[in-house]
Design a protein around this motif. Structure first.
Motif, mmCIF file in Angstrom:
data_model
loop_
_atom_site.group_PDB
_atom_site.id
_atom_site.type_symbol
_atom_site.label_atom_id
_atom_site.label_comp_id
_atom_site.label_asym_id
_atom_site.label_seq_id
_atom_site.Cartn_x
_atom_site.Cartn_y
_atom_site.Cartn_z
ATOM 1 N N HIS A 170 -17.283 7.282 67.939
ATOM 2 C CA HIS A 170 -16.220 6.619 67.179
ATOM 3 C C HIS A 170 -15.000 6.365 68.056
ATOM 4 C CE1 HIS A 170 -17.185 6.032 62.932
ATOM 5 N NE2 HIS A 170 -18.002 7.062 63.030
ATOM 6 N N LEU A 171 -14.662 7.323 68.909
ATOM 7 C CA LEU A 171 -13.497 7.166 69.780
ATOM 8 C C LEU A 171 -13.707 6.024 70.762
ATOM 9 C CD1 LEU A 171 -10.757 8.127 70.806
ATOM 10 C CD2 LEU A 171 -11.963 9.776 72.267
ATOM 11 N N VAL A 172 -14.880 5.984 71.386
ATOM 12 C CA VAL A 172 -15.172 4.909 72.343
ATOM 13 C C VAL A 172 -15.181 3.550 71.651
ATOM 14 C CG1 VAL A 172 -16.922 3.975 73.898
ATOM 15 C CG2 VAL A 172 -16.438 6.425 73.905
ATOM 16 N N ALA A 173 -15.805 3.492 70.453
ATOM 17 C CA ALA A 173 -15.836 2.229 69.701
ATOM 18 C C ALA A 173 -14.425 1.781 69.340
ATOM 19 C CB ALA A 173 -16.684 2.393 68.442
ATOM 20 N N TRP A 174 -13.582 2.716 68.945
ATOM 21 C CA TRP A 174 -12.206 2.376 68.572
ATOM 22 C C TRP A 174 -11.429 1.854 69.785
ATOM 23 C CZ3 TRP A 174 -7.463 4.524 70.108
ATOM 24 C CH2 TRP A 174 -6.362 4.093 69.381
ATOM 25 N N ILE A 175 -11.611 2.495 70.933
ATOM 26 C CA ILE A 175 -10.915 2.053 72.145
ATOM 27 C C ILE A 175 -11.351 0.643 72.522
ATOM 28 C CG2 ILE A 175 -10.653 2.466 74.618
ATOM 29 C CD1 ILE A 175 -10.827 5.459 74.028
ATOM 30 N N ILE A 176 -12.667 0.370 72.455
ATOM 31 C CA ILE A 176 -13.177 -0.959 72.809
ATOM 32 C C ILE A 176 -12.661 -2.012 71.834
ATOM 33 C CG2 ILE A 176 -15.271 -2.366 72.963
ATOM 34 C CD1 ILE A 176 -16.712 0.077 74.053
ATOM 35 N N ASN A 177 -12.672 -1.708 70.551
ATOM 36 C CA ASN A 177 -12.206 -2.679 69.550
ATOM 37 C C ASN A 177 -10.717 -2.954 69.683
ATOM 38 O OD1 ASN A 177 -14.785 -2.859 68.525
ATOM 39 N ND2 ASN A 177 -14.443 -1.374 66.895
ATOM 40 N N VAL A 178 -9.939 -1.893 69.931
ATOM 41 C CA VAL A 178 -8.492 -2.074 70.095
ATOM 42 C C VAL A 178 -8.193 -2.883 71.350
ATOM 43 C CG1 VAL A 178 -6.338 -0.851 70.551
ATOM 44 C CG2 VAL A 178 -7.872 -0.019 68.784
ATOM 45 N N SER A 179 -9.042 -2.725 72.364
ATOM 46 C CA SER A 179 -8.844 -3.456 73.624
ATOM 47 C C SER A 179 -9.255 -4.920 73.535
ATOM 48 C CB SER A 179 -9.627 -2.772 74.750
ATOM 49 O OG SER A 179 -9.217 -1.425 74.902
ATOM 50 N N ILE A 237 -17.528 -3.453 68.114
ATOM 51 C CA ILE A 237 -18.508 -2.410 67.818
ATOM 52 C C ILE A 237 -18.287 -1.909 66.397
ATOM 53 C CG2 ILE A 237 -19.340 -0.118 68.434
ATOM 54 C CD1 ILE A 237 -18.612 -0.683 71.291
ATOM 55 N N ARG A 238 -19.325 -1.975 65.595
ATOM 56 C CA ARG A 238 -19.248 -1.479 64.223
ATOM 57 C C ARG A 238 -20.217 -0.306 64.077
ATOM 58 N NH1 ARG A 238 -20.750 -5.481 59.433
ATOM 59 N NH2 ARG A 238 -22.786 -5.271 60.439
ATOM 60 N N PRO A 239 -19.712 0.916 63.840
ATOM 61 C CA PRO A 239 -20.589 2.088 63.716
ATOM 62 C C PRO A 239 -21.607 1.903 62.593
ATOM 63 C CG PRO A 239 -18.295 2.760 63.956
ATOM 64 C CD PRO A 239 -18.283 1.281 63.751
ATOM 65 N N ASP A 240 -22.818 2.363 62.848
ATOM 66 C CA ASP A 240 -23.909 2.246 61.886
ATOM 67 C C ASP A 240 -24.368 3.659 61.505
ATOM 68 O OD1 ASP A 240 -26.120 1.694 60.383
ATOM 69 O OD2 ASP A 240 -27.076 0.363 61.834
ATOM 70 N N MET A 241 -24.186 4.048 60.243
ATOM 71 C CA MET A 241 -24.513 5.398 59.810
ATOM 72 C C MET A 241 -26.013 5.664 59.881
ATOM 73 S SD MET A 241 -21.643 6.718 59.399
ATOM 74 C CE MET A 241 -22.314 8.302 58.883
ATOM 75 N N ARG A 275 -28.074 4.583 62.163
ATOM 76 C CA ARG A 275 -28.342 4.956 63.556
ATOM 77 C C ARG A 275 -27.878 6.373 63.843
ATOM 78 N NH1 ARG A 275 -31.531 0.821 65.866
ATOM 79 N NH2 ARG A 275 -30.767 -1.176 65.089
ATOM 80 N N TYR A 276 -26.749 6.751 63.257
ATOM 81 C CA TYR A 276 -26.249 8.101 63.448
ATOM 82 C C TYR A 276 -27.248 9.129 62.915
ATOM 83 C CZ TYR A 276 -21.559 6.556 64.811
ATOM 84 O OH TYR A 276 -20.491 6.016 65.479
ATOM 85 N N PHE A 277 -27.779 8.888 61.723
ATOM 86 C CA PHE A 277 -28.725 9.823 61.132
ATOM 87 C C PHE A 277 -30.009 9.895 61.955
ATOM 88 C CE2 PHE A 277 -26.335 9.085 57.064
ATOM 89 C CZ PHE A 277 -25.928 10.399 56.899
ATOM 90 N N GLN A 278 -30.461 8.761 62.483
ATOM 91 C CA GLN A 278 -31.658 8.761 63.321
ATOM 92 C C GLN A 278 -31.440 9.592 64.578
ATOM 93 O OE1 GLN A 278 -32.355 4.584 63.959
ATOM 94 N NE2 GLN A 278 -33.471 4.317 62.034
ATOM 95 N N ALA A 279 -30.323 9.343 65.252
ATOM 96 C CA ALA A 279 -30.021 10.092 66.470
ATOM 97 C C ALA A 279 -29.820 11.578 66.164
ATOM 98 C CB ALA A 279 -28.772 9.521 67.139
ATOM 99 N N ALA A 280 -29.160 11.892 65.042
ATOM 100 C CA ALA A 280 -28.935 13.292 64.668
ATOM 101 C C ALA A 280 -30.252 14.006 64.420
ATOM 102 C CB ALA A 280 -28.055 13.357 63.425
ATOM 103 N N ALA A 281 -31.188 13.338 63.737
ATOM 104 C CA ALA A 281 -32.490 13.960 63.473
ATOM 105 C C ALA A 281 -33.239 14.236 64.764
ATOM 106 C CB ALA A 281 -33.317 13.054 62.562
ATOM 107 N N ILE A 282 -33.175 13.305 65.713
ATOM 108 C CA ILE A 282 -33.878 13.499 66.982
ATOM 109 C C ILE A 282 -33.244 14.630 67.793
ATOM 110 C CG2 ILE A 282 -34.365 12.408 69.210
ATOM 111 C CD1 ILE A 282 -34.748 9.789 67.712
#
Length: 214
Positions: free
Chosen positions: A145-154, A173-177, A179-186
């Motif tokens: 989220h921090l990296v996405a926010w920095i890129i969007n603000v820039s 960059i728009r965070p996708d929940m 994708r988050y759940f998939q990565a968290a499960a893995i």
């Protein structure tokens, strides 16, 4: 920006168009919206209110065949890339957990010597792996989220003009929940599995072998 399209495009009032084409009404109306997310809702409202008039309502994505083909191709590339990255991450986590457990062989021998059962030993390491995965997911999502926010603000990531276009654009960059759940499960699954196999093997060693392990 598209040469073939611009050569055949003419913008005029509807009255002038009817006069030039010798027609009484337009055969197609294009409705432009400010927000793409409103398309399904507006299209449904049009279909509901114009159904009895025999008017056919089509959304832009239903008509954009080339766009859908390019999107499907890019999603296939992204999926393959994502799977490769996730496999590498999973094996890295499993290898790290194995090394952590093997480095604690003397601790395992000591705990077994004071009465901890093999089942309790395996459960302890699986619990550690579970919590390690949970904290890794939390910090990973926060960092993403921090990296996405920095890129969007820039101003986003500049994308060069696609074929047939003269102007590029900035992608956000728009965070996708999902994708988050998939990565968290893995990640959580990898830490648990990575703890399970070496923990069973370590718990199966004799106590004196564990205490002498280097």
């Amino acid at each position: 920006g598209l040469k073939e399209y611009d050569e055949r495009l003419s913008v005029m009032s509807i009255e002038t168009a009817k006069l030039l084409l010798d027609v009484e009404a337009a055969d197609k109306f294009i409705v432009m919206l400010e927000n793409t997310d409103d398309v399904p809702k507006i299209a449904q409202a049009f279909k509901k209110n114009t159904g009895k008039l025999g008017i056919e309502v089509k959304t832009w994505d239903e008509l954009a065949q080339f766009y859908n083909q390019v999107k499907a191709m890019n999603e296939s590339y992204f999926l393959i890339t994502q799977m490769i990255i996730l496999v590498i991450v999973a094996f890295s986590i499993i290898n790290t957990m194995r090394m952590v457990i093997y480095e604690r062989m003397r601790e395992i021998g000591t705990l077994r010597a004071i009465g901890m059962t093999k089942t309790g030993m395996v459960t302890m390491f699986m619990t550690e792996g579970l919590w390690l995965g949970i904290f890794a997911v939390i910090f990973g999502i926060a960092a993403a989220h921090l990296v996405a926010w920095i890129i969007n603000v820039s101003g986003g990531i500049y994308i060069s003009p696609p074929p047939g276009q003269s102007n590029g654009y900035h992608a956000m960059i728009r965070p996708d929940m999902i994708r988050y759940f998939q990565a968290a499960a893995i990640v959580i699954g990898s830490t648990i599995v990575g703890s399970l196999v070496p923990a069973i093997r370590a718990a199966g060693l004799k106590i004196d072998e564990s205490l002498r392990y280097i």
